[in-house]
Design an enzyme around this catalytic site. Structure first.
Site, PDB file in Angstrom:
ATOM      1  N   CYS A 121      -1.104  12.102   2.221  1.00  0.00           N
ATOM      2  CA  CYS A 121      -1.105  10.715   1.779  1.00  0.00           C
ATOM      3  C   CYS A 121       0.164  10.001   2.230  1.00  0.00           C
ATOM      4  O   CYS A 121       1.104  10.611   2.740  1.00  0.00           O
ATOM      5  CB  CYS A 121      -1.213  10.636   0.260  1.00  0.00           C
ATOM      6  SG  CYS A 121      -2.856  11.006  -0.367  1.00  0.00           S
ATOM      7  N   HIS A 148      -0.312   5.533  -2.215  1.00  0.00           N
ATOM      8  CA  HIS A 148      -0.090   5.576  -3.663  1.00  0.00           C
ATOM      9  C   HIS A 148       1.388   5.780  -3.954  1.00  0.00           C
ATOM     10  O   HIS A 148       2.184   6.131  -3.063  1.00  0.00           O
ATOM     11  CB  HIS A 148      -0.923   6.685  -4.322  1.00  0.00           C
ATOM     12  CG  HIS A 148      -0.539   8.078  -3.924  1.00  0.00           C
ATOM     13  ND1 HIS A 148       0.548   8.741  -4.422  1.00  0.00           N
ATOM     14  CD2 HIS A 148      -1.107   8.943  -3.030  1.00  0.00           C
ATOM     15  CE1 HIS A 148       0.640   9.951  -3.895  1.00  0.00           C
ATOM     16  NE2 HIS A 148      -0.359  10.102  -3.032  1.00  0.00           N
TER      17      HIS A 148
END
Length: 312
Positions: A128, A115
């Site tokens: 992440c 992301h």
């Protein structure tokens, strides 16, 4: 999910900048983007933790590279083979104070994703893979459910392989024609509509367990004995492109995802299965299917159909 706060999605390093540079010279927030180099074919994303780079390949050709930020100490990004499970352009974290995570491609249900986020030039996320905002938006348009994402210590370019694999016992014309007739009506995940529901198939060969396991999404659908030369398999993932009619074999794209597994990535002749397993396997085969070789055991700690294909 790996990045509290984007500290304002504004122009500049956080937004990202498309540049014309060598990969090693990219500064935080910079990326290259050249989809015209290969307009068609299956996509694969390779995240190199050592380099803090995300490499995008289409049909085996690298079309983009971006700087990224992976997990910091105590929140390290797991390495292994993943597939994209969910896409959400306007996602917000359920764990980190509703933090915005634009252009989210989910890799596990417990919080690992690609992301947009802040890129300080070193590992800084909660697990992440953060990407520049502009790059994440471009990538979001290309990925699909089932796109393989390999998170590795370092990057290795894909290798084109034509080999029967487990799908064919050899290069016999009659057998190839039979498999071709079952493959033709099955779409690659990149061709699915959003409303379509198709199973994503992954085959895992484990030298530790001497077993082959076939997953359809989160279900174990087939297991059998692995026939191989008894030596370590290394860490490799093959994506099935489809049949190669000229060679009467299967066309694969192969990637190594572990430094120790260098070499021999194209040698599928080392692994096989009995005729009964091969016959049953054919009902699950589709273009875009993954075939993973590993020396890890097939234990839920290392493998989960619901989350990831294999995690090292």
């Amino acid at each position: 999910m790996g990045g509290a706060g984007l500290f304002g999605l504004v122009a500049g390093p956080l937004s990202g900048q498309h540049v014309y540079k060598e990969v090693h010279a990219l500064l935080p927030g910079e990326f290259t983007w050249h989809p015209e180099r290969q307009p068609y074919g299956p996509l694969a994303v390779v995240v190199s933790i050592d380099e803090q780079r995300a490499h995008v390949y289409r049909n085996g050709v690298r079309i983009a590279v971006s700087t990224c930020s992976t997990g910091k100490a105590g929140h390290e990004t797991p390495t292994g083979v993943f597939v994209i499970l969910q896409k959400d352009r306007d996602h917000r974290s359920s764990t980190y104070n509703n933090a915005p995570m634009p252009n989210m491609n989910r890799l596990t249900w417990d919080g690992i994703a690609l992301h947009a986020g802040n890129l300080p030039g070193y590992p800084a996320s909660h697990g992440c893979v953060r990407l520049p905002l502009e790059f994440s938006a471009l990538l979001f348009e290309l990925t699909h459910l089932g796109t393989p994402v390999i998170i590795a210590a370092s990057n290795h370019d894909p290798i084109d392989v034509v080999h029967p694999g487990l799908i064919l016992s050899g290069y016999a014309d009659h057998e190839f024609d039979e498999v071709l007739s079952t493959l033709e009506p099955r779409k690659h995940p990149k061709d699915w509509k959003i409303s379509d529901i198709h199973p994503i198939t992954s085959i895992i060969a484990s030298s530790t367990d001497a077993q082959l396991l076939v997953l359809e999404n989160n279900e174990e659908v087939l297991q059998g004995d692995l026939i191989w030369d008894g030596k370590p398999l290394g860490s490799h993932v093959y994506t099935l492109k489809g049949p190669n009619e000229a060679a009467k074999g299967m066309h694969w794209e192969a990637l190594t995802y572990d430094v120790a597994g260098r070499g021999g990535v194209s040698d599928l002749s080392r692994v096989g299965a009995g005729p009964e397993f091969n016959e049953k396997l054919r009902q699950y085969v589709h273009p875009g299917m993954l075939f993973v070789l590993t020396d890890l055991p097939l234990h839920p700690d290392h493998r989960s159909g619901r989350d990831f294909v294999i995690m090292s």
